[in-house]
Write a protein that holds these residues in place. Structure first.
Motif, mmCIF file in Angstrom:
data_model
loop_
_atom_site.group_PDB
_atom_site.id
_atom_site.type_symbol
_atom_site.label_atom_id
_atom_site.label_comp_id
_atom_site.label_asym_id
_atom_site.label_seq_id
_atom_site.Cartn_x
_atom_site.Cartn_y
_atom_site.Cartn_z
ATOM 1 N N PHE A 259 0.827 -1.208 0.000
ATOM 2 C CA PHE A 259 0.000 0.000 0.000
ATOM 3 C C PHE A 259 0.863 1.260 0.000
ATOM 4 O O PHE A 259 0.523 2.272 0.616
ATOM 5 C CB PHE A 259 -0.947 -0.017 1.194
ATOM 6 N N GLY A 260 1.977 1.206 -0.732
ATOM 7 C CA GLY A 260 2.794 2.387 -0.937
ATOM 8 C C GLY A 260 3.837 2.627 0.135
ATOM 9 O O GLY A 260 3.967 1.877 1.105
ATOM 10 N N HIS A 261 4.603 3.703 -0.070
ATOM 11 C CA HIS A 261 5.703 4.075 0.817
ATOM 12 C C HIS A 261 5.516 5.520 1.275
ATOM 13 O O HIS A 261 5.294 6.408 0.455
ATOM 14 C CB HIS A 261 7.049 3.968 0.088
ATOM 15 N N PHE A 262 5.641 5.752 2.575
ATOM 16 C CA PHE A 262 5.561 7.111 3.103
ATOM 17 C C PHE A 262 6.914 7.787 2.911
ATOM 18 O O PHE A 262 7.959 7.189 3.173
ATOM 19 C CB PHE A 262 5.209 7.089 4.595
ATOM 20 N N ASN A 263 6.903 9.033 2.455
ATOM 21 C CA ASN A 263 8.160 9.718 2.143
ATOM 22 C C ASN A 263 8.445 10.871 3.099
ATOM 23 O O ASN A 263 7.561 11.335 3.830
ATOM 24 C CB ASN A 263 8.162 10.221 0.696
ATOM 25 N N ALA A 264 9.663 11.350 3.065
ATOM 26 C CA ALA A 264 10.093 12.511 3.853
ATOM 27 C C ALA A 264 11.396 13.019 3.250
ATOM 28 O O ALA A 264 11.997 12.374 2.375
ATOM 29 C CB ALA A 264 10.292 12.143 5.314
ATOM 30 N N PHE A 265 11.842 14.194 3.715
ATOM 31 C CA PHE A 265 13.156 14.677 3.322
ATOM 32 C C PHE A 265 13.705 15.587 4.402
ATOM 33 O O PHE A 265 12.960 16.117 5.240
ATOM 34 C CB PHE A 265 13.127 15.390 1.962
#
Length: 379
Positions: A259-265
């Motif tokens: 169910f997808g990947h949570f992203n950040a930077f």
């Protein structure tokens, strides 16, 4: 005699000034900073405020941002130092990005998915996939941020979404699964009416299609709500359980469906970035490259430990393909439509939705992942 003494006194004073001048031409004061080839002052310490609303146990902080800061300090030989404020001490989730841009902090862990009104195209990494893993998801996110493909009006993805930031890509989470505090999916009817926390609009759309009631809230608010029985479970990354203590609450998890990947930077304002000496910029860039893959590895390590501990505590992990066929059919239902609906949502806001999901599809496949078959023919 008085006149002679006066002349002698003036002569001594003038001589003293001449000697002092000669000395100043040939020595450097200890208090005077040296400069490197870029003209940067080596001895001037640059102190940067770094913050996150996440806990110190969260992998993005402990195993990505902390190593990044330590490596920057090392590469600059202590010229750069960080004053840190984790756990919401200074900034709460999801306000880190705003705090960076308004100058409250200098560096932040930015979680753009939580702010769809400001970063509506950030949720693209949460689209369900046929195959992916932590490294594939992370590399695809990095490639998207660095892509030179023009999506609209000559602008790239990064320029459209994060033009005000200096962006340092970091690993995404592991793929998201469905976990509950005990409710099992033994038949298709069990899915109907299940209340799950949804991390993005994409999951809200998908949940609606399979009959799941969605509750949207940041992860930092979930523990208390789950403990009170406010809802049944969540779409969530197993590797991220330990960051919030969810391993003590989840008892049933469906794996093998993505169910997808949570992203950040890691983000800085362009103004702050451009004001740094060149060698400090180079150190930050190098440090980011060095911590990127180890940061992804940490998610894998945490997932393995969480699964082992959860099983010992009575938790159950069910492989998707071992579920009742009716359950599989419901879960598969609408995955492709969710991609299309997300594109339509963006298009309704005047954004290049179809171009974005097509680009994301291509990048995922290039990085070794896969998407549902119906999406491969999408133009």
């Amino acid at each position: 005699m008085k006149r002679l003494k006066k002349y002698l006194f003036l002569s001594v004073v003038v001589s003293g000034f001449l000697v002092a001048g000669a000395c100043s031409d040939n020595t450097t004061s200890d208090s005077e900073p040296e400069t490197d080839k870029d003209g940067a002052e080596n001895q001037e310490v640059i102190t940067l405020r770094a913050a996150t609303g996440l806990s110190t146990q969260h992998a993005w902080w402990s195993d990505t941002m902390v190593p990044w800061m330590e490596r920057v300090e090392e590469l600059t030989e202590g010229q750069v130092e960080f004053e840190t404020f984790p756990g919401g001490e200074l900034v709460s989730v999801p306000d880190e990005g705003d705090a960076v841009l308004n100058g409250t902090i200098d560096v932040g862990l930015v979680l753009p998915i939580y702010q769809p009104s400001e970063y509506p195209m950030a949720e693209v990494t949460m689209l369900p996939l046929a195959h992916s893993d932590t490294h594939i998801g992370s590399n695809a996110w990095k490639a998207l941020l660095e892509s030179d493909v023009e999506l609209d009006d000559g602008k790239t993805y990064k320029e459209m979404q994060f033009a005000d930031f200096k962006v340092f890509p970091i690993s995404t989470t592991q793929e998201y699964s469905i976990s509950t505090t005990g409710k099992e999916f033994n038949s298709a009817a069990d899915i109907q009416g299940t209340a799950l926390r949804t991390p993005s609009r994409i999951h809200e759309v998908y949940s609606d299609k399979i009959g799941v009631n969605s509750i949207t809230m940041p992860a930092v608010e979930m523990y208390d709500a789950l403990s009170r029985g406010a809802f049944d479970g969540s779409y969530y990354s197993i590797a991220d359980w330990s960051g919030y203590g969810f391993q003590d609450l989840f008892k049933y998890t469906v794996t093998g469906v993505n169910f997808g990947h949570f992203n950040a930077f890691i983000g800085m304002s362009n103004e702050k970035w451009e004001g740094l000496p060149e060698h400090v910029q180079e150190a930050m860039t190098q440090a980011n490259e060095e911590i990127f893959t180890p940061g992804a590895e940490e998610w894998i390590t945490r997932a393995e430990a969480a699964i082992e501990q959860n099983i010992e505590d009575g938790g159950e992990f069910v492989e998707f393909t071992n579920l009742d066929q009716g359950v599989q059919d419901v879960i598969n239902q609408g995955i492709e439509e969710t991609w299309e609906n997300y594109a339509e949502l963006l298009e309704s806001q005047g954004l290049p939705g179809m171009d974005l999901i097509t680009l994301w599809r291509d990048i995922v496949i290039e990085q070794g992942g896969d998407v549902p078959e119906g999406l491969k023919e999408m133009e």
